[in-house]
Enzyme design. Structure first.
Site, PDB file in Angstrom:
ATOM      1  N   LYS A  70     -22.496 -21.011  11.202  1.00 29.66           N
ATOM      2  CA  LYS A  70     -22.521 -19.611  10.764  1.00 29.66           C
ATOM      3  C   LYS A  70     -23.228 -19.398   9.418  1.00 29.66           C
ATOM      4  O   LYS A  70     -23.735 -18.313   9.146  1.00 29.66           O
ATOM      5  CB  LYS A  70     -21.093 -19.066  10.669  1.00 29.66           C
ATOM      6  CG  LYS A  70     -20.424 -18.838  12.017  1.00 29.66           C
ATOM      7  CD  LYS A  70     -19.064 -18.201  11.820  1.00 29.66           C
ATOM      8  CE  LYS A  70     -18.391 -17.895  13.130  1.00 29.66           C
ATOM      9  NZ  LYS A  70     -17.122 -17.185  12.954  1.00 29.66           N
ATOM     10  N   ASP A 106     -17.177 -10.293  12.773  1.00 31.14           N
ATOM     11  CA  ASP A 106     -15.783 -10.758  12.714  1.00 31.14           C
ATOM     12  C   ASP A 106     -14.873  -9.762  11.977  1.00 31.14           C
ATOM     13  O   ASP A 106     -13.805  -9.387  12.469  1.00 31.14           O
ATOM     14  CB  ASP A 106     -15.691 -12.121  12.009  1.00 31.14           C
ATOM     15  CG  ASP A 106     -16.093 -13.268  12.917  1.00 31.14           C
ATOM     16  OD1 ASP A 106     -15.990 -13.124  14.152  1.00 31.14           O
ATOM     17  OD2 ASP A 106     -16.507 -14.318  12.390  1.00 31.14           O
ATOM     18  N   LEU A 223      -4.350 -14.801  12.880  1.00 28.69           N
ATOM     19  CA  LEU A 223      -5.669 -14.922  13.529  1.00 28.69           C
ATOM     20  C   LEU A 223      -5.684 -15.992  14.610  1.00 28.69           C
ATOM     21  O   LEU A 223      -6.553 -15.987  15.483  1.00 28.69           O
ATOM     22  CB  LEU A 223      -6.746 -15.254  12.493  1.00 28.69           C
ATOM     23  CG  LEU A 223      -6.989 -14.274  11.363  1.00 28.69           C
ATOM     24  CD1 LEU A 223      -8.335 -14.552  10.724  1.00 28.69           C
ATOM     25  CD2 LEU A 223      -6.919 -12.839  11.824  1.00 28.69           C
TER      26      LEU A 223
HETATM   27  P1  NAP Z   1     -12.568 -22.212   8.143  1.00 25.96           P
HETATM   28  O1  NAP Z   1     -13.813 -21.554   7.678  1.00 25.96           O
HETATM   29  O2  NAP Z   1     -12.582 -23.676   8.453  1.00 25.96           O
HETATM   30  O3  NAP Z   1     -11.431 -21.910   7.036  1.00 25.96           O
HETATM   31  C1  NAP Z   1     -10.116 -22.391   7.170  1.00 25.96           C
HETATM   32  C2  NAP Z   1      -9.326 -22.024   5.929  1.00 25.96           C
HETATM   33  O4  NAP Z   1      -7.996 -22.487   6.123  1.00 25.96           O
HETATM   34  C3  NAP Z   1      -9.822 -22.728   4.656  1.00 25.96           C
HETATM   35  O5  NAP Z   1      -9.628 -21.863   3.560  1.00 25.96           O
HETATM   36  C4  NAP Z   1      -8.891 -23.927   4.565  1.00 25.96           C
HETATM   37  O6  NAP Z   1      -8.711 -24.413   3.263  1.00 25.96           O
HETATM   38  C5  NAP Z   1      -7.610 -23.319   5.040  1.00 25.96           C
HETATM   39  N1  NAP Z   1      -6.665 -24.334   5.535  1.00 25.96           N
HETATM   40  C6  NAP Z   1      -6.831 -25.161   6.574  1.00 25.96           C
HETATM   41  N2  NAP Z   1      -5.731 -25.930   6.732  1.00 25.96           N
HETATM   42  C7  NAP Z   1      -4.862 -25.562   5.761  1.00 25.96           C
HETATM   43  C8  NAP Z   1      -3.560 -25.976   5.381  1.00 25.96           C
HETATM   44  N3  NAP Z   1      -2.948 -26.964   6.066  1.00 25.96           N
HETATM   45  N4  NAP Z   1      -2.950 -25.374   4.348  1.00 25.96           N
HETATM   46  C9  NAP Z   1      -3.574 -24.377   3.671  1.00 25.96           C
HETATM   47  N5  NAP Z   1      -4.828 -23.949   3.967  1.00 25.96           N
HETATM   48  C10 NAP Z   1      -5.455 -24.528   4.996  1.00 25.96           C
HETATM   49  O7  NAP Z   1     -12.036 -21.512   9.470  1.00 25.96           O
HETATM   50  P2  NAP Z   1     -12.159 -19.965   9.870  1.00 25.96           P
HETATM   51  O8  NAP Z   1     -13.366 -19.780  10.699  1.00 25.96           O
HETATM   52  O9  NAP Z   1     -11.979 -19.139   8.647  1.00 25.96           O
HETATM   53  O10 NAP Z   1     -10.906 -19.830  10.853  1.00 25.96           O
HETATM   54  C11 NAP Z   1      -9.589 -19.794  10.348  1.00 25.96           C
HETATM   55  C12 NAP Z   1      -8.601 -19.514  11.482  1.00 25.96           C
HETATM   56  O11 NAP Z   1      -8.876 -18.239  12.031  1.00 25.96           O
HETATM   57  C13 NAP Z   1      -8.688 -20.495  12.660  1.00 25.96           C
HETATM   58  O12 NAP Z   1      -7.392 -20.690  13.178  1.00 25.96           O
HETATM   59  C14 NAP Z   1      -9.535 -19.779  13.671  1.00 25.96           C
HETATM   60  O13 NAP Z   1      -9.241 -20.164  15.008  1.00 25.96           O
HETATM   61  C15 NAP Z   1      -9.077 -18.341  13.432  1.00 25.96           C
HETATM   62  N6  NAP Z   1     -10.074 -17.363  13.818  1.00 25.96           N
HETATM   63  C16 NAP Z   1      -9.711 -16.442  14.736  1.00 25.96           C
HETATM   64  C17 NAP Z   1     -10.604 -15.482  15.126  1.00 25.96           C
HETATM   65  C18 NAP Z   1     -10.164 -14.473  16.137  1.00 25.96           C
HETATM   66  O14 NAP Z   1     -11.038 -13.825  16.737  1.00 25.96           O
HETATM   67  N7  NAP Z   1      -8.888 -14.266  16.318  1.00 25.96           N
HETATM   68  C19 NAP Z   1     -11.902 -15.451  14.589  1.00 25.96           C
HETATM   69  C20 NAP Z   1     -12.245 -16.413  13.631  1.00 25.96           C
HETATM   70  C21 NAP Z   1     -11.310 -17.378  13.258  1.00 25.96           C
HETATM   71  P3  NAP Z   1      -9.741 -25.491   2.631  1.00 25.96           P
HETATM   72  O15 NAP Z   1     -10.994 -24.738   2.361  1.00 25.96           O
HETATM   73  O16 NAP Z   1      -9.044 -25.958   1.437  1.00 25.96           O
HETATM   74  O17 NAP Z   1      -9.939 -26.556   3.680  1.00 25.96           O
END
Ligand code: NAP
Length: 281
Positions: A70, A106, A223
């Site tokens: 992305k 998004d 999410l």
């Molecule tokens: P991402 O860019 O990888 O970001 C993940 C975030 O979560 C980062 O800030 C990460 O922190 C934090 N994190 C991960 N594990 C953690 C933990 N154990 N404790 C605290 N913080 C933690 O992923 P994303 O694209 O933003 O997606 C995030 C979530 O949203 C996922 O579950 C994804 O499936 C969901 N999502 C859903 C939709 C939908 O349409 N419903 C769309 C997009 C995403 P660090 O940076 O420190 O690693």
């Protein structure tokens, strides 16, 4: 029937073989009775440039971009719209006669889902977002521009929360908070958005916060959409909180992409039905 005139759309990402996007996009195209097809391709980071060139040369009208491309995709585009620039990530590309334009659907997809599914006055909300990744950034900008009262970003990497809060503070009162302060912050919060992968299949028993931190004045928005009823959602229900599922964002970000490609409104209810029946774990 697929013919030489069929317009092609795609999803590119690193691990897309389990994606539900082809199911919901093709269901929408079929219901709209338009001659379009949507396919998914696994593309590694080292092949991203070649993949973009191939899609362009083969005349794909547009494509979605998912993890981990992305951010990287931006360098191969001719134009990136303002919201996607601020978020720093593109999830939808329009091929306008060879000119590649990047968007991010998004955040706006999340907002449409929230407004549709929850009786909410956005501008009166005090919001906490847990996570500072791509999803948190896209939602943060959209809500900040909608004029929420305040936005707090909590995540385990404080520098990332601080960087995002600084950008959001151009539009509203925004701050970074540590995970240690999250419990206290939630007491003053009206909308809690969970934007990490905690609780996602197969780690379905995990929850990002203790259930005792939740309360009945909260809207809890998770999410994570697989499973639909996460441990967080179940705990929120027990506390009498209003709940908002992750499925809606998935449907509306896809619907917004179709609108950008076809300038037509897709059948959101059909896309949602298709997603529900495609059997998320
Ligand atoms: P991402 O860019 O990888 O970001 C993940 C975030 O979560 C980062 O800030 C990460 O922190 C934090 N994190 C991960 N594990 C953690 C933990 N154990 N404790 C605290 N913080 C933690 O992923 P994303 O694209 O933003 O997606 C995030 C979530 O949203 C996922 O579950 C994804 O499936 C969901 N999502 C859903 C939709 C939908 O349409 N419903 C769309 C997009 C995403 P660090 O940076 O420190 O690693």
């Amino acid at each position: 029937m697929i013919t030489t005139r069929t317009e092609q759309f795609a999803l590119i990402g690193d691990q897309v073989y389990h994606s539900k996007s082809p199911d919901i996009m093709n269901a929408a195209f079929s219901h709209m009775q338009i001659d379009c097809i949507y396919t998914a391709y696994n593309v590694s980071l080292k092949n991203l440039r070649e993949a973009v060139t191939a899609l362009k040369v083969l005349g794909f009208r547009g494509w979605n971009v998912t993890l981990p491309h992305k951010v990287e995709i931006i360098k191969y585009l001719d134009l990136v719209d303002q919201t996607a620039q601020e978020i720093g990530a593109v999830n939808t590309v329009v091929n306008d006669d060879g000119k590649l334009i990047g968007y991010n659907t998004d955040g706006i997809g999340y907002l449409r889902s929230l407004k549709e599914e929850v009786n909410i006055n956005i501008s009166s909300q005090h919001v906490v977002i847990l996570g500072a990744g791509g999803a948190a950034r896209s939602i943060g900008f959209v809500l900040a521009k909608e004029g929420v009262q305040s936005l707090s970003i909590a995540t385990r990497t404080m520098a990332k929360a601080e960087a995002l809060a600084e950008k959001l503070s151009l539009y509203t009162k925004a701050k970074a908070i540590s995970l240690v302060d999250l419990e206290a912050e939630l007491k003053k919060t009206t909308l809690f958005i969970h934007a990490t992968s905690i609780g996602m299949h197969p780690q379905v028993r995990e929850s990002p916060v203790a259930s005792k931190w939740l309360h009945s004045d909260l809207i809890v928005s998770d999410l994570v959409y697989n499973p639909k009823h996460t441990t967080l959602i179940k705990a929120a229900k027990e506390k009498g909180a209003t709940i908002h599922y992750g499925l809606g964002m998935l449907v509306y970000q896809a619907a917004n992409a179709i609108e950008l490609w076809t300038e037509r409104k897709p059948p959101v209810h059909i896309m949602r039905e298709k997603l529900e029946e495609s059997g998320l774990s």
